[in-house]
Enzyme design. Sequence first.
Site, PDB file in Angstrom:
ATOM      1  N   ASP A 374       0.826  -1.199   0.000  1.00  0.00           N
ATOM      2  CA  ASP A 374       0.000   0.000   0.000  1.00  0.00           C
ATOM      3  C   ASP A 374       0.866   1.257   0.000  1.00  0.00           C
ATOM      4  OD1 ASP A 374      -2.824   1.033   0.367  1.00  0.00           O
ATOM      5  OD2 ASP A 374      -1.858   1.967   2.102  1.00  0.00           O
ATOM      6  N   GLU A 403       1.323  -0.655  -5.183  1.00  0.00           N
ATOM      7  CA  GLU A 403       0.086   0.113  -5.317  1.00  0.00           C
ATOM      8  C   GLU A 403       0.445   1.589  -5.188  1.00  0.00           C
ATOM      9  OE1 GLU A 403      -3.429   2.357  -3.802  1.00  0.00           O
ATOM     10  OE2 GLU A 403      -1.604   1.895  -2.679  1.00  0.00           O
TER      11      GLU A 403
END
Length: 644
Positions: A374, A403
């Site tokens: 993330d 990401e």
Amino acid sequence: MSTPVKQAFHIEEIFPSIDCGRFAVKRIVGETVEVWADIYRDGHDVVAADLIWRREPESDWQRTPMIHHDNDRWVGAFVPEKTGRYSYAIEAWTDEFATWRHGFEQKRKANVATELDAMEGASLLTRAVSGGQEVTAKIARACEAFLQSGKCEVLLSDDLKKAMAEGQERAHLTRSKPLTLMVDRPQARYSSWYEMVPRSQSPHPGQHGTWNDCIDRLPDIQAMGFDVVYLTPIHPIGRTNRKGRNNALRAADGDPGSFYAIGSHEGGHDAIHPQLGSLDEFRRFVAACSAAGMEVALDFAIQCSPDHPWLKQHPEWFERRPDGSMKYAENPPKKYEDIVNVDFDSKDAEGLYRALRDVVLFWVSQGVKIFRVDNPHTKPFPFWEWLIKEVQARDPDVLFLSEAFTRPKVMKGLAKLGFTQSYTYFTWRTERWEIEQYVNELAGYPEREFYRPNFFVSTPDILPFHLQRGEPWMFKTRLALAATLSSNYGIYNGFELLEHEPIPGREEYLNSEKYELKSRDWDKPGNIKPYIAQINRIRRENPALQQTSAIRFLPVEGNSVIAYVKHSADQTNVVVTVIALTGGFREFWLPLGDVQVRLGHGDLKPVTALENLKSGPTSPVTYGGMRLWIDPVHDPVLLFRCLG
């Protein structure tokens, strides 16, 4: 004044190479690594070169001869048989015997060769001591035969030329700077991701999902043809500043909070939210995925709830404001009051690095080999380069998905540092020209050597405007674009049900399950699960769709339809895809004049027919193409296998 050391050879323009070898080129195990380079030296001596490689930490180099192509351009290739990090380089040297032989033959043609010239060649045989026993014996026999007969033909045999190429000393030996190669398992290049929120898998409204509920969902996900089940964070959720529904600042009783607010008294990044179940039950879920032919991917989010155990155990890992209060996370104008970030500039940064590495290794020990990271662009780049190398040195089968929706060069920089796959801007590419431009960029050099795109059609954070009308044909179009343009793609659970209710004016879901439990009827009428299964089946059956870079867009008239052709490495499998980008029926001409396919091990042949991969019939190609029609309401996607 010292005498300069002579470096006889120039070895230049090595391909592939990322930033002059600073970063690793990427391949998968069993894939041919073809290396090109300019190799030259002064004079007219005969040049020889080898491509050498080794898998780290092995010390012995393997080698294969390079072949001269033209204009001092050389090529060699090898096939890595194991995953892991490799080094490869080029060695060049002067082939003295081949140089002598070439000169002697030229003199013989001009009738100026002498006995002395032959003796010079024979003297080279006496200095050849580097080969193996068989090579040494062959050279010795040739030397003796020449001394006894005096016939120069003995020195000109092809067998002796090969033996001397191996047995003589390599004069002026020059080695290039070593370059790095990362060899991954096949799932790095080809995968279909299903993003699942574990706590929302209960069939009972308002009830928190468990690992047993997640296991019960696996047959449905398997039937759609996915091979990666990606889980949003599964860790204990903090209570301090817990967010309510729709990101409300105050949580009501029973609100579960955001699963990105990681950590509570029940544990941190190496613990499981107690309502999901135990670690043993999680391992059972991993085993069930494996039995169904799927892998588990975990979300690795480096952020902590104010209740995370690390805040008490290692307060030095966190940044505070001048008044001593904790500094919560921000991404102006967004504020994340339920999250605090670690401080990578902490006085104990080394301890923080190790702790985060150990979190990943802990989940690897539980059977997880894929991590979706993330927001990696908000963490120090040296950390990612270190962590990925540390983990893959222990288990080279571990894959990392970046990401990062940020500036293009930053996204590419993260891929260079070692991320196996990367999120992309595909989510917002809707016009034909921008799709073609973007995919050509990702499929071109050097991006194709290090950047493996993963095309997600939506995420828990992003409901693109083009899906907000809920039109089934648009959902099918975006699915097919993602699945056929890129060999890695993914959907977020609920996409198959055409979920599309947004926060007005924003690309976000209303009533987002980031902040509440969801209960769904996974067989809801109007779902597109059979369509997803069909697309994934076609991907599995056609190697052309299991790679991204071998793609070419076809010049279909207008901008309402996009068409492209992809082929497998050996070009025996060639697939043409046609997709409607706008609504409405239309007819068009599909040009196929220069598209070719290889039949078995034979030559490339022009395409003579197209086999419909959805419905089965075969249609002939005439006048270099085919007239087609497409009706998005019926089906916005045409898929064909090319026949020769």
